[in-house]
Scaffold this motif. Structure first.
Motif, short mmCIF file in Angstrom:
data_model
loop_
_atom_site.label_atom_id
_atom_site.label_comp_id
_atom_site.label_asym_id
_atom_site.label_seq_id
_atom_site.Cartn_x
_atom_site.Cartn_y
_atom_site.Cartn_z
N THR A 38 -60.54 11.91 102.06
CA THR A 38 -59.11 11.61 101.89
C THR A 38 -58.66 11.64 100.42
O THR A 38 -57.47 11.79 100.14
CB THR A 38 -58.77 10.22 102.47
OG1 THR A 38 -59.59 9.24 101.82
CG2 THR A 38 -59.00 10.19 103.97
N TYR A 42 -54.75 12.67 97.82
CA TYR A 42 -54.13 12.03 96.65
C TYR A 42 -54.25 12.94 95.42
O TYR A 42 -53.34 13.02 94.60
CB TYR A 42 -54.80 10.66 96.39
CG TYR A 42 -54.52 9.69 97.51
CD1 TYR A 42 -53.32 8.99 97.55
CD2 TYR A 42 -55.44 9.49 98.55
CE1 TYR A 42 -53.03 8.13 98.59
CE2 TYR A 42 -55.16 8.62 99.59
CZ TYR A 42 -53.96 7.95 99.60
OH TYR A 42 -53.67 7.10 100.64
N ARG A 43 -55.39 13.60 95.32
CA ARG A 43 -55.58 14.53 94.20
C ARG A 43 -54.59 15.71 94.29
O ARG A 43 -54.04 16.15 93.28
CB ARG A 43 -57.01 15.08 94.20
CG ARG A 43 -58.03 14.07 93.70
CD ARG A 43 -59.45 14.61 93.75
NE ARG A 43 -60.37 13.63 93.25
CZ ARG A 43 -60.65 13.44 91.96
NH1 ARG A 43 -60.11 14.23 91.04
NH2 ARG A 43 -61.48 12.51 91.57
N ARG A 116 -48.80 6.32 99.87
CA ARG A 116 -49.87 5.85 100.77
C ARG A 116 -49.42 5.94 102.22
O ARG A 116 -50.18 6.33 103.09
CB ARG A 116 -50.30 4.42 100.43
CG ARG A 116 -50.86 4.25 99.03
CD ARG A 116 -51.84 3.10 98.96
NE ARG A 116 -53.08 3.42 99.63
CZ ARG A 116 -54.10 4.10 99.09
NH1 ARG A 116 -54.02 4.54 97.86
NH2 ARG A 116 -55.18 4.36 99.79
N ARG A 137 -61.14 5.08 100.02
CA ARG A 137 -61.18 3.75 99.40
C ARG A 137 -60.80 2.66 100.39
O ARG A 137 -61.25 1.53 100.28
CB ARG A 137 -60.19 3.67 98.23
CG ARG A 137 -60.42 4.67 97.10
CD ARG A 137 -61.66 4.32 96.32
NE ARG A 137 -61.82 5.13 95.12
CZ ARG A 137 -62.10 6.43 95.10
NH1 ARG A 137 -62.28 7.08 96.23
NH2 ARG A 137 -62.23 7.08 93.96
N ASP A 138 -59.91 3.02 101.33
CA ASP A 138 -59.31 2.02 102.23
C ASP A 138 -59.49 2.42 103.69
O ASP A 138 -58.74 1.98 104.54
CB ASP A 138 -57.81 1.90 101.93
CG ASP A 138 -57.09 3.24 102.13
OD1 ASP A 138 -57.76 4.29 102.12
OD2 ASP A 138 -55.87 3.22 102.34
N ARG A 187 -60.41 3.64 86.01
CA ARG A 187 -59.88 4.08 87.32
C ARG A 187 -60.27 3.09 88.42
O ARG A 187 -59.48 2.72 89.27
CB ARG A 187 -60.40 5.49 87.64
CG ARG A 187 -59.85 6.05 88.94
CD ARG A 187 -59.62 7.55 88.87
NE ARG A 187 -60.86 8.31 88.81
CZ ARG A 187 -61.41 8.87 89.86
NH1 ARG A 187 -60.88 8.72 91.05
NH2 ARG A 187 -62.51 9.58 89.74
N ASP A 191 -57.85 1.03 90.83
CA ASP A 191 -57.93 1.22 92.29
C ASP A 191 -58.24 -0.10 93.02
O ASP A 191 -57.83 -0.29 94.16
CB ASP A 191 -59.03 2.24 92.65
CG ASP A 191 -58.67 3.66 92.23
OD1 ASP A 191 -57.48 3.92 91.95
OD2 ASP A 191 -59.58 4.50 92.17
N ARG A 194 -54.90 -2.78 92.64
CA ARG A 194 -53.54 -2.42 93.06
C ARG A 194 -53.13 -3.29 94.26
O ARG A 194 -53.99 -3.79 95.00
CB ARG A 194 -53.45 -0.93 93.40
CG ARG A 194 -54.20 -0.56 94.63
CD ARG A 194 -54.14 0.94 94.93
NE ARG A 194 -54.96 1.24 96.08
CZ ARG A 194 -55.70 2.32 96.21
NH1 ARG A 194 -55.73 3.23 95.26
NH2 ARG A 194 -56.40 2.51 97.31
#
Ligand code: DC
Length: 230
Positions: A38, A42-43, A116, A137-138, A187, A191, A194
């Motif tokens: 994923t 975002y990238r 998001r 990450r999530d 970073r 991350d 947030r």
């Protein structure tokens, strides 16, 4: 809920360069599942914003971009270590998306609620189909909390920076270890602090600390988790 063996929905979260993609790919291959990273989404949004010189502080504009961005992900056409081809507007941006510029700005973009929301919905639709290893990450905490197996892959910042450094050198690039380390720490801090969907292990995640393990050992451990009754 009855869990299946091997688990159908597998989530793999963790900080930058913790080996998620390498392990995730191998695991997906071994199980015959889809591998989905994923971070690419975002990238890609960040890359497009930089390409068009957009103001990254303009949350509304970046959100609109995330809602409309056409990101095509295909099986790898080149054997240069890539997990897939990432195509934007007909252009292969697979490696450009991994540039220092994107690294430096992707945390800001991925902290926006609207971004998001737009990307999460797409990820959830794909993930819920099952037979998937989804990396991010999530994923275990927010995207697919109902996953059958959640793995959180961790390693010290020093070890992760060393791996990233060697990866760049192996591709023939130039790198400075201290710079990589400092940027990585920054970073991760961003991350994990947030407000929305911060990086953290789900309460029911299995944490693998890979500091003293090589990729093969981490893979074996992950495979073992897939084959045991949950
Ligand atoms: O895994 P990566 O380094 O390619 O991810 C790039 C950035 O995207 C990372 O700094 C945080 C963000 N990201 C996120 O917020 N949520 C995800 N599920 C995946 C990545």
């Amino acid at each position: 809920m009855t869990k299946t063996t091997p688990p159908s929905i597998i989530t793999l979260d963790g900080p930058a360069a913790s080996g998620k993609s390498t392990i995730g790919r191998k695991l997906a291959d071994a199980l015959g599942y889809l591998f989905f990273d994923t971070g690419i989404m975002y990238r890609a949004v960040t890359w497009i914003a930089l390409q068009f010189d957009m103001d990254l502080r303009d949350e509304d504009a970046i959100t609109e971009l995330a809602q409309n961005a056409q990101i095509d992900i295909h099986p790898p056409s080149v054997g240069d270590g890539r997990a897939c081809d990432v195509i934007i507007a007909g252009r292969d941006v697979t490696w450009e998306m991994r540039s220092g510029d994107v690294d430096a700005n992707v945390s800001v973009v991925s902290a926006y609620a609207g971004v998001r929301k737009a990307l999460s919905e797409r990820q959830r639709q794909i993930g819920r189909r099952g037979r998937i290893v989804m990396v991010g990450r999530d994923i275990g905490t927010v995207i697919l909390p109902e996953a059958d197996l959640k793995i959180y892959l961790d390693a010290s910042a020093e070890e992760r920076a060393r791996r990233r450094y060697e990866e760049i050198i192996a591709r023939g690039g130039q790198a400075d270890y201290d710079e990589i380390l400092n940027k990585m720490i920054e970073r991760d801090r961003f991350d994990s602090t947030r407000a929305i969907a911060p990086l953290r292990p789900a309460d029911d995640a299995v944490i693998i600390d890979s500091d003293k393990m090589n990729a093969e050992q981490v893979f074996e451990r992950a495979l073992e988790l897939c084959n045991q009754d949950l």
